[in-house]
Design a protein around this motif. Structure first.
Motif, PDB file in Angstrom:
ATOM      1  N   UNK A 195     -46.015 -36.950 -76.191  1.00 52.45           N
ATOM      2  CA  UNK A 195     -47.956 -36.797 -76.648  1.00 52.45           C
ATOM      3  C   UNK A 195     -48.309 -37.578 -74.820  1.00 52.45           C
ATOM      4  N   UNK A 196     -49.037 -36.175 -74.268  1.00 45.65           N
ATOM      5  CA  UNK A 196     -49.922 -37.589 -73.403  1.00 45.65           C
ATOM      6  C   UNK A 196     -50.848 -38.423 -73.784  1.00 45.65           C
ATOM      7  N   UNK A 197     -51.153 -39.679 -74.101  1.00 39.87           N
ATOM      8  CA  UNK A 197     -52.185 -39.905 -74.806  1.00 39.87           C
ATOM      9  C   UNK A 197     -53.302 -40.317 -74.058  1.00 39.87           C
ATOM     10  N   UNK A 198     -53.524 -40.057 -72.644  1.00 41.74           N
ATOM     11  CA  UNK A 198     -54.672 -40.598 -71.638  1.00 41.74           C
ATOM     12  C   UNK A 198     -54.630 -38.702 -71.032  1.00 41.74           C
ATOM     13  N   UNK A 199     -54.714 -37.521 -71.586  1.00 47.14           N
ATOM     14  CA  UNK A 199     -54.831 -36.149 -71.541  1.00 47.14           C
ATOM     15  C   UNK A 199     -55.465 -35.441 -72.424  1.00 47.14           C
ATOM     16  N   UNK A 200     -56.962 -35.167 -72.566  1.00 46.67           N
ATOM     17  CA  UNK A 200     -57.250 -33.948 -73.189  1.00 46.67           C
ATOM     18  C   UNK A 200     -57.070 -32.570 -72.374  1.00 46.67           C
ATOM     19  N   UNK A 201     -57.261 -31.812 -72.814  1.00 44.91           N
ATOM     20  CA  UNK A 201     -56.812 -29.841 -72.195  1.00 44.91           C
ATOM     21  C   UNK A 201     -58.021 -29.886 -72.715  1.00 44.91           C
ATOM     22  N   UNK A 202     -58.754 -29.135 -72.098  1.00 44.28           N
ATOM     23  CA  UNK A 202     -60.306 -28.499 -72.410  1.00 44.28           C
ATOM     24  C   UNK A 202     -60.286 -26.969 -71.867  1.00 44.28           C
ATOM     25  N   UNK A 203     -60.642 -25.999 -72.479  1.00 45.06           N
ATOM     26  CA  UNK A 203     -60.540 -25.109 -72.115  1.00 45.06           C
ATOM     27  C   UNK A 203     -61.834 -23.796 -72.311  1.00 45.06           C
ATOM     28  N   UNK A 204     -62.581 -23.014 -71.621  1.00 41.21           N
ATOM     29  CA  UNK A 204     -63.937 -22.563 -70.879  1.00 41.21           C
ATOM     30  C   UNK A 204     -62.962 -20.790 -71.012  1.00 41.21           C
ATOM     31  N   UNK A 205     -64.367 -19.837 -71.344  1.00 41.68           N
ATOM     32  CA  UNK A 205     -63.768 -18.275 -71.418  1.00 41.68           C
ATOM     33  C   UNK A 205     -64.961 -17.734 -69.772  1.00 41.68           C
ATOM     34  N   UNK A 206     -65.535 -18.642 -69.387  1.00 41.81           N
ATOM     35  CA  UNK A 206     -66.331 -18.285 -68.094  1.00 41.81           C
ATOM     36  C   UNK A 206     -66.358 -19.650 -67.635  1.00 41.81           C
ATOM     37  N   UNK A 207     -67.053 -18.458 -66.334  1.00 40.24           N
ATOM     38  CA  UNK A 207     -66.321 -19.490 -65.031  1.00 40.24           C
ATOM     39  C   UNK A 207     -67.859 -20.536 -65.115  1.00 40.24           C
ATOM     40  N   UNK A 250     -63.290 -39.007 -73.757  1.00 42.93           N
ATOM     41  CA  UNK A 250     -63.061 -40.152 -73.621  1.00 42.93           C
ATOM     42  C   UNK A 250     -62.667 -41.013 -74.706  1.00 42.93           C
ATOM     43  N   UNK A 251     -64.014 -40.678 -75.780  1.00 42.10           N
ATOM     44  CA  UNK A 251     -63.477 -41.588 -76.809  1.00 42.10           C
ATOM     45  C   UNK A 251     -62.184 -41.715 -77.833  1.00 42.10           C
ATOM     46  N   UNK A 252     -61.586 -39.989 -77.841  1.00 42.45           N
ATOM     47  CA  UNK A 252     -60.402 -39.790 -77.892  1.00 42.45           C
ATOM     48  C   UNK A 252     -59.287 -40.315 -77.301  1.00 42.45           C
ATOM     49  N   UNK A 253     -59.022 -40.028 -76.068  1.00 38.55           N
ATOM     50  CA  UNK A 253     -58.295 -40.921 -75.361  1.00 38.55           C
ATOM     51  C   UNK A 253     -58.358 -42.662 -75.963  1.00 38.55           C
ATOM     52  N   UNK A 254     -59.409 -43.289 -75.928  1.00 44.12           N
ATOM     53  CA  UNK A 254     -60.089 -44.502 -75.934  1.00 44.12           C
ATOM     54  C   UNK A 254     -59.244 -44.975 -77.126  1.00 44.12           C
ATOM     55  N   UNK A 255     -59.797 -43.782 -78.092  1.00 40.21           N
ATOM     56  CA  UNK A 255     -58.807 -44.477 -79.360  1.00 40.21           C
ATOM     57  C   UNK A 255     -57.535 -44.317 -79.652  1.00 40.21           C
ATOM     58  N   UNK A 305     -54.999 -47.408 -80.608  1.00 43.06           N
ATOM     59  CA  UNK A 305     -53.374 -47.159 -81.280  1.00 43.06           C
ATOM     60  C   UNK A 305     -52.700 -47.588 -81.415  1.00 43.06           C
ATOM     61  N   UNK A 306     -51.686 -47.026 -79.808  1.00 43.52           N
ATOM     62  CA  UNK A 306     -51.134 -47.642 -78.983  1.00 43.52           C
ATOM     63  C   UNK A 306     -50.614 -48.490 -78.554  1.00 43.52           C
ATOM     64  N   UNK A 307     -52.103 -49.728 -78.641  1.00 41.43           N
ATOM     65  CA  UNK A 307     -51.975 -50.869 -78.302  1.00 41.43           C
ATOM     66  C   UNK A 307     -51.439 -51.540 -79.351  1.00 41.43           C
ATOM     67  N   UNK A 308     -51.727 -51.147 -80.732  1.00 37.90           N
ATOM     68  CA  UNK A 308     -52.153 -52.000 -81.149  1.00 37.90           C
ATOM     69  C   UNK A 308     -50.281 -51.665 -82.692  1.00 37.90           C
ATOM     70  N   UNK A 309     -49.624 -50.177 -82.117  1.00 39.02           N
ATOM     71  CA  UNK A 309     -48.162 -50.532 -82.649  1.00 39.02           C
ATOM     72  C   UNK A 309     -47.026 -50.998 -81.632  1.00 39.02           C
ATOM     73  N   UNK A 310     -47.528 -51.598 -80.762  1.00 44.95           N
ATOM     74  CA  UNK A 310     -46.909 -52.343 -79.566  1.00 44.95           C
ATOM     75  C   UNK A 310     -47.320 -53.764 -80.030  1.00 44.95           C
ATOM     76  N   UNK A 311     -48.014 -54.126 -80.101  1.00 43.21           N
ATOM     77  CA  UNK A 311     -48.488 -55.342 -80.817  1.00 43.21           C
ATOM     78  C   UNK A 311     -47.396 -55.047 -81.762  1.00 43.21           C
ATOM     79  N   UNK A 312     -47.766 -54.403 -82.945  1.00 44.73           N
ATOM     80  CA  UNK A 312     -46.738 -54.683 -84.420  1.00 44.73           C
ATOM     81  C   UNK A 312     -45.472 -54.740 -83.827  1.00 44.73           C
ATOM     82  N   UNK A 313     -44.575 -54.141 -82.940  1.00 43.72           N
ATOM     83  CA  UNK A 313     -43.195 -53.549 -82.734  1.00 43.72           C
ATOM     84  C   UNK A 313     -43.141 -55.476 -81.970  1.00 43.72           C
ATOM     85  N   UNK A 314     -43.900 -55.798 -80.969  1.00 44.34           N
ATOM     86  CA  UNK A 314     -43.735 -56.893 -80.356  1.00 44.34           C
ATOM     87  C   UNK A 314     -43.598 -58.453 -82.036  1.00 44.34           C
TER      88      UNK A 314
END
Length: 387
Positions: free
Chosen positions: A1-13, A243-248, A252-261
């Motif tokens: 999963x790309x941890x820093x990317x969100x897809x945004x789709x629209x129907x109209x220009x 932006x908030x989704x990516x920050x969260x 989570x990734x930082x917390x997981x990495x710290x637990x692994x360390x």
């Protein structure tokens, strides 16, 4: 999963442009089948956005959504644009975030009339919670610029069909009122995107700015006035949510990495103690300088080893899910594990050598995960190799 990317789709220009204005340095990314994305960063954040135009309708929206998910493996997919309000709850310019999506055209025609066969997709809990938080904080909207009161965020069902709804008395309007009367807004793409997200395991959020009443008062003149404002409000809320989704996700990734360390430091401490001291262990074992606490497998037959390899697969998948193993490493490790399992099942001296060699290669692949290496070492010994 790309941890820093969100897809945004629209129907109209105009919806596309409303989102694009909030991106910096957009770069073209072309899918091999011709779909054009622009990938940029939400202004003032580290959140990357892959933006694409689906055109109208649930079917095209579903195809492009699935294509985007496969191409980018995003944190989430947001469908952003305008919609018609079905009730007075949502006023023109307000933003509706779907708590669930109805595909309202499902039904069966019988002698005594048309019977509804509803399909519904609920919004992911985590996205709904974050959207509610942003609405409470209420600092996502731009200055109103003389447009009156600031827009509000409403939460409720969105109905998605295959037609532009602009009547209070049509058969379709009565159908929605009868079967989907909790829907706040109506549009033409959400069901397709929700289905694509469901099939691909990707979180989806539907975010719509109210541009008309869907009651017969919709007109080209009013669209020219309200559609850009509604699209801009939806884009403002959606990019803030992204932006908030990516920050969260980063947290989570930082917390997981710290637990692994922390786990690695603990294991290193135990190993160093084993090298330099006499260690008493209850129900455990020591092999060379490595200490295994209650994990030394009791392998007395090929079937025992196969069972242990199957158990190791679960540990491997857990580390991948937590981000400790990347996709390519996990894929190759699983292939080696399957190869060793097949060789063990053959149960010949030559196949035992192959199994041990394969497990030694696997040990090298996962060398960056000491916890996994420790679990694999006794299986290498059991297969006929050396630790």
């Amino acid at each position: 999963m790309s941890k820093d990317l969100v897809v945004i789709l629209t129907a109209l220009n105009l919806e596309y442009q409303a989102v694009r204005r909030r991106m910096t340095s957009p770069q073209v990314h072309r899918h091999e089948r011709g779909t054009r994305f622009e990938v940029g960063t939400v202004q003032g954040t580290s959140c990357r956005v892959a933006l694409a135009l689906t055109n109208k309708g649930n079917h095209s929206a579903a195809v492009i959504a699935e294509r985007a998910i496969q191409e980018f493996s995003p944190v989430a997919v947001l469908f952003v644009g305008v919609a018609g309000a079905l009730w007075e709850t949502a006023r023109l310019g307000d933003v509706v975030m779907a708590t669930h999506v109805y595909a309202y055209h499902g039904g069966t025609s019988e002698d005594d009339g048309l019977k509804a066969r509803p399909r519904v997709w609920e919004a992911p809990h985590a996205i709904s919670q974050l959207g509610s938080h942003l609405a409470r904080v209420n600092n996502w909207a731009d200055e109103t610029g003389g447009h009156g009161r600031p827009p509000q965020v409403r939460f409720g069902a969105i109905a998605a069909g295959e037609i532009v709804q602009n009547s209070k008395i049509s058969a379709e309007a009565q159908w929605i009122r009868q079967h989907y009367n909790d829907a706040l807004a109506i549009e033409m793409e959400a069901a397709g995107v929700a289905q694509a997200g469901h099939l691909n395991g990707a979180p989806v959020a539907i975010i719509r700015g109210i541009s008309d009443r869907a009651d017969g008062t919709k007109s080209s003149a009013k669209d020219r006035s309200w559609q850009p404002r509604a699209a801009a409000n939806a884009a403002a809320f959606a990019t803030r949510l992204a932006a908030e989704l990516v920050e969260e996700q980063m947290q989570v990734s930082r917390s997981t990495a710290e637990k692994a360390r922390s786990a690695d430091r603990l294991e290193e401490h135990v190993n160093n103690t084993a090298r330099n001291s006499t260690v008493g262990i209850m129900a455990g074992s020591v092999k060379d300088s490595n200490v295994y606490l209650n994990t030394d497998p009791k392998v007395t037959s090929p079937n025992d080893l196969i069972a242990e390899l199957d158990g190791f697969r679960l540990h491997l998948m857990r580390h991948h899910a937590e981000g400790a193993l990347d996709d390519d490493t996990c894929r190759e490790a699983l292939a080696d594990l399957d190869s060793a399992r097949r060789a063990t099942r053959e149960n010949t001296p030559e196949s035992s050598k192959r199994a041990a060699m394969t497990l030694r290669r696997l040990r090298g692949l996962i060398a960056d995960c000491p916890a996994l290496v420790a679990k694999l070492a006794p299986l290498v010994v059991a297969a006929g190799g050396t630790a």
